[in-house]
Design a protein around this motif. Structure first.
Motif, PDB file in Angstrom:
ATOM      1  N   LYS A  68      -0.250  -7.668   2.676  1.00 23.35           N
ATOM      2  CA  LYS A  68       1.027  -7.091   2.263  1.00 23.35           C
ATOM      3  C   LYS A  68       1.232  -7.227   0.754  1.00 23.35           C
ATOM      4  O   LYS A  68       1.807  -6.338   0.116  1.00 23.35           O
ATOM      5  CB  LYS A  68       2.185  -7.786   3.002  1.00 23.35           C
ATOM      6  N   ALA A  69       0.771  -8.328   0.169  1.00 23.59           N
ATOM      7  CA  ALA A  69       0.918  -8.527  -1.273  1.00 23.59           C
ATOM      8  C   ALA A  69       0.132  -7.482  -2.047  1.00 23.59           C
ATOM      9  O   ALA A  69       0.620  -6.926  -3.048  1.00 23.59           O
ATOM     10  CB  ALA A  69       0.451  -9.933  -1.662  1.00 23.59           C
ATOM     11  N   LEU A  70      -1.082  -7.186  -1.597  1.00 19.93           N
ATOM     12  CA  LEU A  70      -1.916  -6.203  -2.282  1.00 19.93           C
ATOM     13  C   LEU A  70      -1.287  -4.816  -2.220  1.00 19.93           C
ATOM     14  O   LEU A  70      -1.117  -4.148  -3.246  1.00 19.93           O
ATOM     15  CB  LEU A  70      -3.314  -6.180  -1.660  1.00 19.93           C
ATOM     16  N   THR A  71      -0.931  -4.387  -1.013  1.00 21.86           N
ATOM     17  CA  THR A  71      -0.344  -3.059  -0.855  1.00 21.86           C
ATOM     18  C   THR A  71       0.985  -2.950  -1.589  1.00 21.86           C
ATOM     19  O   THR A  71       1.242  -1.982  -2.307  1.00 21.86           O
ATOM     20  CB  THR A  71      -0.129  -2.746   0.636  1.00 21.86           C
ATOM     21  N   GLY A  72       1.843  -3.960  -1.422  1.00 19.76           N
ATOM     22  CA  GLY A  72       3.152  -3.928  -2.056  1.00 19.76           C
ATOM     23  C   GLY A  72       3.062  -3.918  -3.570  1.00 19.76           C
ATOM     24  O   GLY A  72       3.768  -3.154  -4.238  1.00 19.76           O
ATOM     25  N   ALA A  73       2.194  -4.753  -4.135  1.00 22.64           N
ATOM     26  CA  ALA A  73       2.044  -4.814  -5.590  1.00 22.64           C
ATOM     27  C   ALA A  73       1.555  -3.487  -6.148  1.00 22.64           C
ATOM     28  O   ALA A  73       2.030  -3.025  -7.195  1.00 22.64           O
ATOM     29  CB  ALA A  73       1.089  -5.941  -5.973  1.00 22.64           C
ATOM     30  N   ALA A  74       0.608  -2.871  -5.447  1.00 18.40           N
ATOM     31  CA  ALA A  74       0.064  -1.596  -5.914  1.00 18.40           C
ATOM     32  C   ALA A  74       1.111  -0.496  -5.852  1.00 18.40           C
ATOM     33  O   ALA A  74       1.281   0.280  -6.805  1.00 18.40           O
ATOM     34  CB  ALA A  74      -1.155  -1.221  -5.075  1.00 18.40           C
TER      35      ALA A  74
ATOM     36  N   LEU B  38       9.222  -0.922   3.838  1.00 16.96           N
ATOM     37  CA  LEU B  38      10.131  -1.194   4.951  1.00 16.96           C
ATOM     38  C   LEU B  38       9.368  -1.228   6.261  1.00 16.96           C
ATOM     39  O   LEU B  38       9.654  -2.066   7.135  1.00 16.96           O
ATOM     40  CB  LEU B  38      11.227  -0.124   5.002  1.00 16.96           C
ATOM     41  N   ARG B  39       8.421  -0.360   6.407  1.00 11.08           N
ATOM     42  CA  ARG B  39       7.594  -0.348   7.625  1.00 11.08           C
ATOM     43  C   ARG B  39       6.812  -1.660   7.750  1.00 11.08           C
ATOM     44  O   ARG B  39       6.767  -2.269   8.829  1.00 11.08           O
ATOM     45  CB  ARG B  39       6.649   0.845   7.574  1.00 11.08           C
ATOM     46  N   GLU B  40       6.202  -2.103   6.648  1.00 10.84           N
ATOM     47  CA  GLU B  40       5.397  -3.317   6.689  1.00 10.84           C
ATOM     48  C   GLU B  40       6.256  -4.545   6.999  1.00 10.84           C
ATOM     49  O   GLU B  40       5.876  -5.390   7.811  1.00 10.84           O
ATOM     50  CB  GLU B  40       4.671  -3.503   5.354  1.00 10.84           C
ATOM     51  N   VAL B  41       7.404  -4.630   6.351  1.00  7.97           N
ATOM     52  CA  VAL B  41       8.303  -5.758   6.602  1.00  7.97           C
ATOM     53  C   VAL B  41       8.820  -5.718   8.036  1.00  7.97           C
ATOM     54  O   VAL B  41       8.883  -6.745   8.733  1.00  7.97           O
ATOM     55  CB  VAL B  41       9.482  -5.747   5.605  1.00  7.97           C
TER      56      VAL B  41
ATOM     57  N   VAL C 174       2.861   9.370   7.011  1.00  7.29           N
ATOM     58  CA  VAL C 174       3.173   9.876   8.354  1.00  7.29           C
ATOM     59  C   VAL C 174       2.628   8.932   9.420  1.00  7.29           C
ATOM     60  O   VAL C 174       3.333   8.574  10.377  1.00  7.29           O
ATOM     61  CB  VAL C 174       2.583  11.289   8.549  1.00  7.29           C
ATOM     62  N   VAL C 175       1.388   8.490   9.253  1.00  4.67           N
ATOM     63  CA  VAL C 175       0.782   7.583  10.231  1.00  4.67           C
ATOM     64  C   VAL C 175       1.504   6.235  10.212  1.00  4.67           C
ATOM     65  O   VAL C 175       1.720   5.612  11.261  1.00  4.67           O
ATOM     66  CB  VAL C 175      -0.724   7.396   9.946  1.00  4.67           C
ATOM     67  N   ALA C 176       1.907   5.769   9.027  1.00  2.00           N
ATOM     68  CA  ALA C 176       2.624   4.500   8.926  1.00  2.00           C
ATOM     69  C   ALA C 176       3.941   4.552   9.690  1.00  2.00           C
ATOM     70  O   ALA C 176       4.284   3.626  10.438  1.00  2.00           O
ATOM     71  CB  ALA C 176       2.879   4.157   7.456  1.00  2.00           C
ATOM     72  N   VAL C 177       4.689   5.638   9.510  1.00  2.26           N
ATOM     73  CA  VAL C 177       5.969   5.779  10.204  1.00  2.26           C
ATOM     74  C   VAL C 177       5.749   5.894  11.710  1.00  2.26           C
ATOM     75  O   VAL C 177       6.439   5.246  12.510  1.00  2.26           O
ATOM     76  CB  VAL C 177       6.742   6.999   9.678  1.00  2.26           C
ATOM     77  N   ALA C 178       4.768   6.700  12.113  1.00  2.00           N
ATOM     78  CA  ALA C 178       4.504   6.903  13.541  1.00  2.00           C
ATOM     79  C   ALA C 178       4.077   5.611  14.223  1.00  2.00           C
ATOM     80  O   ALA C 178       4.573   5.271  15.314  1.00  2.00           O
ATOM     81  CB  ALA C 178       3.434   7.973  13.724  1.00  2.00           C
ATOM     82  N   THR C 179       3.176   4.858  13.592  1.00  2.00           N
ATOM     83  CA  THR C 179       2.727   3.603  14.196  1.00  2.00           C
ATOM     84  C   THR C 179       3.830   2.548  14.162  1.00  2.00           C
ATOM     85  O   THR C 179       3.904   1.688  15.041  1.00  2.00           O
ATOM     86  CB  THR C 179       1.474   3.067  13.480  1.00  2.00           C
TER      87      THR C 179
END
Length: 216
Positions: free
Chosen positions: A87-93, A113-116, A172-177
């Motif tokens: 999460k740190a890597l994705t969020g920072a980027a 928001l999806r990740e959290v 789209v995939v993030a929201v769907a999953t």
């Protein structure tokens, strides 16, 4: 998960192992990536250097969990730190690219928001049993990593358009999953509530939508 008698079924494993080392490297690369990216946001050389840092970190994300499971190197440290590093890597980027004006803030907000939300759901249902792994979650991670890496690179024209398409697919995939994860978490809670025993079977564990059990 602990066994029924309260003992930990996992064999004793040293925290100093290859899988955890890769996780630590990913954590270290997060600030390195951010510093390099902001050191020369308009310079191609710095951009390529930032891309290398992100790519190496993303690769460790793909292999550390597999190594831990295959070689039985699972530790409590890895269980805790691995998702934090992801999460740190994705969020920072995402935040860095949005600060630079290269990624819309709504995109960053939706993904974060999806990740959290998924993380909180995992904590909410982790006592109750298994949520089957979703290939969509793995696809989401791959799409976002590829898109973010391409946004770090100094691209234009067709290449720039392609990365926007990949990012859109990842969102789209993030929201769907994420929606699917909410549905499955609620279903698991309802099923548990209907279970007369009220306890999951010994040895069960939570599997998140990235395909990781509570082992990694």
């Amino acid at each position: 998960m602990a066994a029924a008698n309260g003992a930990d079924p996992r064999p004793s494993v040293s925290v100093l192992n290859v899988a955890n080392l890769l996780t630590i490297i990913r954590l270290i690369l997060v600030p390195v990536f951010v510093l390099v990216l902001f050191a020369g946001p308009d310079d191609d050389g710095w951009r390529y250097a930032a891309f290398v840092a992100y790519a190496v970190a993303a690769i460790t994300d793909q292999v550390d969990g597999s190594i831990a499971r295959h070689w039985h190197l699972v530790t409590d440290f890895g269980i805790l730190v691995d998702p934090i590093a992801d999460k740190a890597l994705t969020g920072a980027a995402l935040i860095s690219l949005s600060v630079l004006g290269e990624l819309p803030w709504p995109v960053t907000a939706v993904i974060l928001l999806r990740e959290v939300g998924v993380t909180l759901l995992r904590l909410w249902v982790i006592r109750f049993g298994v949520i089957a792994a979703s290939r969509g979650g793995k696809a989401k991670t791959l799409l976002l990593n590829v898109a973010i890496g391409l946004y770090v690179l100094p691209l234009a024209g067709v290449a720039a358009t392609s990365r926007a398409v990949i990012l859109a697919a990842g969102v789209v995939v993030a929201v769907a999953t994420g929606i699917d994860y909410v549905y499955r978490a609620l279903a698991l809670r309802r099923q548990t509530a209907r279970d007369a025993a009220g306890e999951p079977a010994a040895g069960t564990g939570i599997t998140d939508d990235e395909g990781l059990t509570d082992a990694r």
